[in-house]
Design an enzyme around this catalytic site. Sequence first.
Site, short mmCIF file in Angstrom:
data_model
loop_
_atom_site.label_atom_id
_atom_site.label_comp_id
_atom_site.label_asym_id
_atom_site.label_seq_id
_atom_site.Cartn_x
_atom_site.Cartn_y
_atom_site.Cartn_z
N LYS A 22 0.84 -1.21 0.00
CA LYS A 22 0.00 0.00 0.00
C LYS A 22 0.87 1.25 0.00
O LYS A 22 0.64 2.19 -0.78
CB LYS A 22 -0.89 0.01 1.25
N ASN A 23 1.89 1.25 0.87
CA ASN A 23 2.68 2.48 1.02
C ASN A 23 3.61 2.75 -0.15
O ASN A 23 4.15 3.85 -0.27
CB ASN A 23 3.49 2.43 2.32
N ARG A 96 -4.04 10.58 4.91
CA ARG A 96 -2.95 11.53 4.97
C ARG A 96 -2.08 11.52 3.71
O ARG A 96 -1.59 12.55 3.26
CB ARG A 96 -2.12 11.14 6.20
N CYS A 120 -4.68 8.22 9.98
CA CYS A 120 -4.63 7.52 11.26
C CYS A 120 -4.37 8.52 12.38
O CYS A 120 -3.61 9.47 12.22
CB CYS A 120 -3.49 6.51 11.26
N ARG A 125 1.38 14.41 13.54
CA ARG A 125 1.69 14.17 12.13
C ARG A 125 1.57 15.41 11.25
O ARG A 125 0.67 15.51 10.40
CB ARG A 125 0.83 13.04 11.58
N PRO A 126 2.47 16.35 11.41
CA PRO A 126 2.41 17.58 10.61
C PRO A 126 2.86 17.34 9.16
O PRO A 126 3.36 16.27 8.84
CB PRO A 126 3.39 18.50 11.32
N ASP A 128 4.75 19.95 7.71
CA ASP A 128 5.66 21.08 7.53
C ASP A 128 6.84 20.76 6.60
O ASP A 128 7.27 21.61 5.81
CB ASP A 128 6.18 21.58 8.89
N ASP A 311 5.66 0.67 11.72
CA ASP A 311 4.44 -0.01 11.27
C ASP A 311 4.37 -1.48 11.70
O ASP A 311 3.38 -2.15 11.42
CB ASP A 311 4.30 0.09 9.74
N ILE A 333 9.35 7.05 16.36
CA ILE A 333 8.92 7.75 15.15
C ILE A 333 7.69 8.62 15.43
O ILE A 333 7.68 9.81 15.09
CB ILE A 333 8.59 6.77 14.00
N ARG A 403 -8.32 -0.56 5.15
CA ARG A 403 -7.46 0.46 4.54
C ARG A 403 -6.13 -0.14 4.12
O ARG A 403 -5.50 0.36 3.19
CB ARG A 403 -7.17 1.59 5.54
C1 UD1 Z 1 4.78 6.79 6.08
C2 UD1 Z 1 3.89 5.57 6.00
C3 UD1 Z 1 3.45 5.15 7.38
C4 UD1 Z 1 4.68 4.95 8.29
C5 UD1 Z 1 5.59 6.17 8.25
C6 UD1 Z 1 6.90 5.96 9.00
C7 UD1 Z 1 2.81 5.90 3.85
C8 UD1 Z 1 1.57 6.17 3.10
N1 UD1 Z 1 2.73 5.90 5.21
O1 UD1 Z 1 4.00 7.83 6.65
O2 UD1 Z 1 2.71 3.93 7.28
O3 UD1 Z 1 4.25 4.73 9.62
O4 UD1 Z 1 5.93 6.51 6.89
O5 UD1 Z 1 7.58 4.87 8.49
O6 UD1 Z 1 3.85 5.63 3.28
N2 UD1 Z 1 7.04 14.58 10.17
C9 UD1 Z 1 7.14 15.92 10.42
N3 UD1 Z 1 6.80 16.80 9.44
C10 UD1 Z 1 6.39 16.39 8.21
C11 UD1 Z 1 6.31 15.01 7.95
C12 UD1 Z 1 6.64 14.13 8.95
O7 UD1 Z 1 7.50 16.32 11.54
O8 UD1 Z 1 6.11 17.23 7.35
C13 UD1 Z 1 7.39 13.61 11.24
C14 UD1 Z 1 6.19 12.75 11.63
O9 UD1 Z 1 5.36 13.38 12.57
C15 UD1 Z 1 6.88 11.53 12.18
C16 UD1 Z 1 8.13 11.42 11.31
O10 UD1 Z 1 8.31 12.69 10.71
O11 UD1 Z 1 7.27 11.74 13.50
C17 UD1 Z 1 8.06 10.38 10.23
O12 UD1 Z 1 6.86 10.57 9.45
P1 UD1 Z 1 6.83 10.23 7.89
O13 UD1 Z 1 7.98 9.37 7.55
O14 UD1 Z 1 6.63 11.48 7.15
O15 UD1 Z 1 5.50 9.38 7.78
P2 UD1 Z 1 4.49 9.34 6.57
O16 UD1 Z 1 5.22 9.55 5.29
O17 UD1 Z 1 3.31 10.16 6.87
#
Ligand code: UD1
Length: 431
Positions: A22-23, A96, A120, A125-126, A128, A311, A333, A403
């Site tokens: 999926k991811n 997201r 989720c 989960r920002p 930024d 995950d 994470i 999902r």
């Molecule tokens: C993806 C996966 C999710 C997995 C996660 C971490 C998909 C669709 N989802 O989520 O299943 O749990 O990777 O392996 O691929 N962060 C920020 N700012 C941002 C983005 C992220 O601070 O703009 C932080 C998040 O809050 C978190 C960390 O970075 O603490 C990692 O998140 P991220 O790797 O971005 O997760 P996703 O890509 O949303």
Amino acid sequence: MKRIRITGGSRLAGTMPISGAKNAALPLLAAALLTDEPVTFTNVPNLADIRTLQALLEGHGAEVDYAPNSAAKAMRIHTPIITSHTAHYDLVRTMRASVLVLGPLLAREGRAKVSLPGGCAIGSRPVDLHLSVMEAFGAEIELEEGYVVAKTPAGGLQGATYVFRTVSVGATENALMAASMARGTSVLKNAAREPEVVDLAECLVKMGAKIDGIGSDTLTIEGVERLRGCEHQVVADRIEAGTFAMAAGITDGDLFLKNARLEHLEAAASALAAAGVSLTAESGGLRAQRSRGTLHGTDITTEPFPGFPTDLQAQFMGLMCVAEGASVINEHIFENRFMHVPELLRMGADIRVEGRSAIVKGVPQLKGAPVMATDLRASVTMVLAGLIADGDTTVHRIYHLDRGYEQLEDKLKAVGARIERENDPTNGNGS
Ligand code: UD1
């Protein structure tokens, strides 16, 4: 609404086909927006999140043809023109990963309006990082009534060097897609190295992108003017494979995880080995079985790839609930990713949460109970716990499972689980 009933006590054995990830599929599908030529993906899992992204892409003008029941599980996406630059709240709030259309829309069209996401309920989960890397490429970004409104100056995105303050899978993917069509060279430092990022990069290369350093934490991208169509097979889902490896371990079973790849699961395999579950490469997949009679308490810390994946944290905790001795599970994470703990406690587990750590003391037997999970991986953990609990476990709110796990009950039933989807009379609002 439906619920899942599991009757504990069956040992799982047989072959478990692992679906496309999926991811990996979500960013790949979004990347199809980068070109006006058709892109065909195979091995696309039939999941609610995929349907959500399909609807989102159709909203931008993509013609999507998906054959989920065919052997190839092919999805053809063709977007001759972008008809709308807006990703609406109604769809984005349910997932997201919808934010992944930001990079492609900006790269191809120079503008995008994307609702701030939901998804989720794990931590704040920002987004930024997604926004700041687009700004580094020259985009102007404003937040208006819950929407990110982004546009590029005349001439489009301009390549740049960008250092991620923290490793982000989604922001790396968005940046890769945008940089592939930006002017000049981009260097992404502290980039995510997850197999799903690699799969996206390999597909972009087939589309004509110039990317160096694939699989490392520094990606160098030479922007090109246009990308073309291609065919690409979605990589096998390492998280689904890891989940079923734990199902084999928890039930003292023996599963062959068809299509799974050990190089995507090294950290999980080490933790499982320490816990008494072996994960070994065989032709065409991995075999998961107990390597000794009992499970042993084993500590883990979640980290970006190649570390132990967040995950799989909940599922590993499920395993530890019935291991001999204690284990410490550190979640590095996401904040607030222990929502499965109260539900496991209802089944008789012994767990104490202290900040970002959970201390698990194994118990000899879990007891079946009605449980409710609040995110995807937490939900599947309740299914794992149900497989070895004494009596029946009913898992409510199973839309989370749909999902991310393709045909979960059918797959588990085929290897010996007693599991059924049934109407939920306690929650009949039909949503
Ligand atoms: C993806 C996966 C999710 C997995 C996660 C971490 C998909 C669709 N989802 O989520 O299943 O749990 O990777 O392996 O691929 N962060 C920020 N700012 C941002 C983005 C992220 O601070 O703009 C932080 C998040 O809050 C978190 C960390 O970075 O603490 C990692 O998140 P991220 O790797 O971005 O997760 P996703 O890509 O949303």
